[in-house]
Write a protein that holds these residues in place. Structure first.
Motif, PDB file in Angstrom:
ATOM      1  N   GLU A   1       1.226  -1.176   0.173  1.00 18.17           N
ATOM      2  CA  GLU A   1       0.451   0.043   0.066  1.00 18.17           C
ATOM      3  C   GLU A   1       0.927   1.216   0.185  1.00 18.17           C
ATOM      4  OE1 GLU A   1      -2.727  -0.843   3.446  1.00 18.17           O
ATOM      5  OE2 GLU A   1      -4.047  -1.148   2.060  1.00 18.17           O
ATOM      6  N   GLN A   2       1.856   1.405   0.834  1.00 17.32           N
ATOM      7  CA  GLN A   2       3.140   2.534   0.808  1.00 17.32           C
ATOM      8  C   GLN A   2       3.714   2.633  -0.259  1.00 17.32           C
ATOM      9  OE1 GLN A   2       4.605   2.300   4.828  1.00 17.32           O
ATOM     10  NE2 GLN A   2       1.948   2.672   5.104  1.00 17.32           N
ATOM     11  N   TYR A   3       3.573   1.988  -1.142  1.00 19.33           N
ATOM     12  CA  TYR A   3       4.949   1.798  -2.117  1.00 19.33           C
ATOM     13  C   TYR A   3       5.020   2.572  -3.057  1.00 19.33           C
ATOM     14  CZ  TYR A   3       7.501   0.610  -6.260  1.00 19.33           C
ATOM     15  OH  TYR A   3       8.208   0.148  -7.868  1.00 19.33           O
ATOM     16  N   GLU A   4       6.050   3.015  -3.573  1.00 18.31           N
ATOM     17  CA  GLU A   4       6.522   4.167  -4.285  1.00 18.31           C
ATOM     18  C   GLU A   4       7.913   3.932  -4.812  1.00 18.31           C
ATOM     19  OE1 GLU A   4       6.732   8.160  -2.984  1.00 18.31           O
ATOM     20  OE2 GLU A   4       4.586   7.995  -1.810  1.00 18.31           O
ATOM     21  N   PRO A   5       7.825   3.478  -6.210  1.00 19.41           N
ATOM     22  CA  PRO A   5       8.718   3.083  -7.115  1.00 19.41           C
ATOM     23  C   PRO A   5      10.496   4.072  -6.104  1.00 19.41           C
ATOM     24  CG  PRO A   5       7.343   3.824  -8.309  1.00 19.41           C
ATOM     25  CD  PRO A   5       7.158   4.409  -7.346  1.00 19.41           C
ATOM     26  N   GLU A   6      11.429   3.885  -6.490  1.00 16.14           N
ATOM     27  CA  GLU A   6      13.011   4.484  -6.006  1.00 16.14           C
ATOM     28  C   GLU A   6      12.966   6.076  -7.350  1.00 16.14           C
ATOM     29  OE1 GLU A   6      14.551   4.245  -3.017  1.00 16.14           O
ATOM     30  OE2 GLU A   6      13.161   3.141  -2.175  1.00 16.14           O
ATOM     31  N   HIS A   7      13.395   5.689  -8.277  1.00 19.11           N
ATOM     32  CA  HIS A   7      13.471   6.374  -9.491  1.00 19.11           C
ATOM     33  C   HIS A   7      12.090   6.024 -10.694  1.00 19.11           C
ATOM     34  CE1 HIS A   7      17.449   6.063  -7.231  1.00 19.11           C
ATOM     35  NE2 HIS A   7      17.110   4.357  -7.817  1.00 19.11           N
ATOM     36  N   SER A   8      12.624   7.456 -11.033  1.00 17.96           N
ATOM     37  CA  SER A   8      11.075   7.832 -11.534  1.00 17.96           C
ATOM     38  C   SER A   8      11.519   7.208 -13.319  1.00 17.96           C
ATOM     39  CB  SER A   8      11.151   9.463 -11.811  1.00 17.96           C
ATOM     40  OG  SER A   8      12.103   9.889 -11.988  1.00 17.96           O
TER      41      SER A   8
ATOM     42  N   LYS B   1      11.562   4.241 -14.368  1.00 15.91           N
ATOM     43  CA  LYS B   1      10.756   3.250 -14.447  1.00 15.91           C
ATOM     44  C   LYS B   1       9.535   3.168 -15.219  1.00 15.91           C
ATOM     45  CE  LYS B   1      13.626   0.659 -10.867  1.00 15.91           C
ATOM     46  NZ  LYS B   1      13.003   0.539  -9.219  1.00 15.91           N
ATOM     47  N   PRO B   2       9.832   1.791 -16.078  1.00 16.03           N
ATOM     48  CA  PRO B   2       8.824   1.659 -17.011  1.00 16.03           C
ATOM     49  C   PRO B   2       7.082   1.817 -15.940  1.00 16.03           C
ATOM     50  CG  PRO B   2       9.660  -0.067 -17.423  1.00 16.03           C
ATOM     51  CD  PRO B   2      10.221   1.091 -16.428  1.00 16.03           C
TER      52      PRO B   2
ATOM     53  N   HIS C   1       3.161   4.439 -13.116  1.00 14.12           N
ATOM     54  CA  HIS C   1       4.555   5.027 -14.995  1.00 14.12           C
ATOM     55  C   HIS C   1       5.622   5.365 -15.193  1.00 14.12           C
ATOM     56  CE1 HIS C   1       4.194   5.463 -19.081  1.00 14.12           C
ATOM     57  NE2 HIS C   1       4.627   4.577 -18.756  1.00 14.12           N
ATOM     58  N   TYR C   2       6.514   5.461 -15.381  1.00 13.51           N
ATOM     59  CA  TYR C   2       7.789   6.424 -15.125  1.00 13.51           C
ATOM     60  C   TYR C   2       7.472   7.564 -13.655  1.00 13.51           C
ATOM     61  CZ  TYR C   2       9.725   5.508 -18.898  1.00 13.51           C
ATOM     62  OH  TYR C   2       9.295   4.311 -20.230  1.00 13.51           O
ATOM     63  N   GLY C   3       7.126   6.794 -12.025  1.00 16.82           N
ATOM     64  CA  GLY C   3       7.511   7.110 -11.049  1.00 16.82           C
ATOM     65  C   GLY C   3       5.795   7.636 -10.663  1.00 16.82           C
TER      66      GLY C   3
END
Length: 241
Positions: free
Chosen positions: A55-62, A64-65, A83-85
């Protein structure tokens, strides 16, 4: 959690029957059985922690696809697709009966039992439902619907050919197109084909997230269907992590 409670009940019944038949009562066996009951809430709390991570996941880098986190597959918490952050969609598991949830948790692979998912996409906003539908004795089938109208069909492909090649295979049929998801090993990356053309790959990221890399420009509605099939594949073959 449900498995441990079921084992405790089975062990308790066995201890009681032994006492009734032989007159022998072993307190140590009852204590050991009780440990299963004590461990059940610990396992549940662990599942909740995994669910919170999703639920709290956010990509480390923008850069990423398409990216999402599926650490936990049994509970019904919201998960997000980026999608790209930028958050572009959310999805969650749905149980139509409470006993479906109990049965799923009892099984070794809970992801494939009574699998129904709801997706909410942004820009443009739309809600999709993926529901288990009629299948044959060896393959599972799922329907993607939008506005109460079926728009695509997903099905597994279990046969001698795929089994001999150790392949996990799933097809998506939509608007006259057929796409195939396949993995040599359910712990390896997944390849997505249209015919013989590789159009995308799914892999595991450095931080444990799942990543979908389209290799060609896709129609928006087809791309959404591919994303939903990717999630269904990961739930259905839920050793893939």
């Amino acid at each position: 959690m449900t498995k441990l409670i079921a084992l405790f009940i089975a062990a308790s019944v066995g201890i009681f029957l032994r006492w009734q038949v032989t007159g022998e009562f072993d307190m140590n066996q009852l204590i050991l059985a009780s440990l299963l009951l004590i461990a059940a809430p610990v396992i549940y709390r662990f599942s909740r922690r995994l669910n919170t991570r999703d639920e709290q996941y956010e990509p480390e880098h923008s850069h990423k696809p398409w990216a999402t986190s599926i650490s936990e597959k049994w509970l019904t918490g919201e998960k997000y697709i980026f999608h790209y952050g930028r958050c572009e969609a959310s999805y969650h598991r749905v149980y139509h009966r409470q006993w479906h949830k109990v049965v799923a948790d009892l099984m070794r692979t809970p992801g494939l039992w009574f699998l129904n998912l709801t997706f909410k996409f942004n820009n443009p906003a739309a809600v999709y439902h993926v529901s288990t539908t009629q299948s044959d004795w060896k393959n599972d089938a799922y329907q993607i619907s939008k506005d109460d109208k079926s728009i695509a069909r997903i099905s597994t492909d279990v046969n001698l050919k795929t089994a001999s090649r150790f392949l996990e295979v799933m097809h998506l049929e939509m608007d006259g197109h057929q796409f195939t998801f396949q993995a040599k090993s359910i712990r390896a990356h997944i390849e997505v084909y249209e015919g013989n053309t590789l159009i995308g790959e799914i892999s595991k990221g450095k931080y444990g997230e799942k990543l979908f890399h389209p290799k060609i420009k896709l129609d928006d509605e087809i791309e959404r269907a591919l994303i939903m099939t990717w999630i269904v594949f990961t739930y259905r073959f839920d050793k893939y992590n």
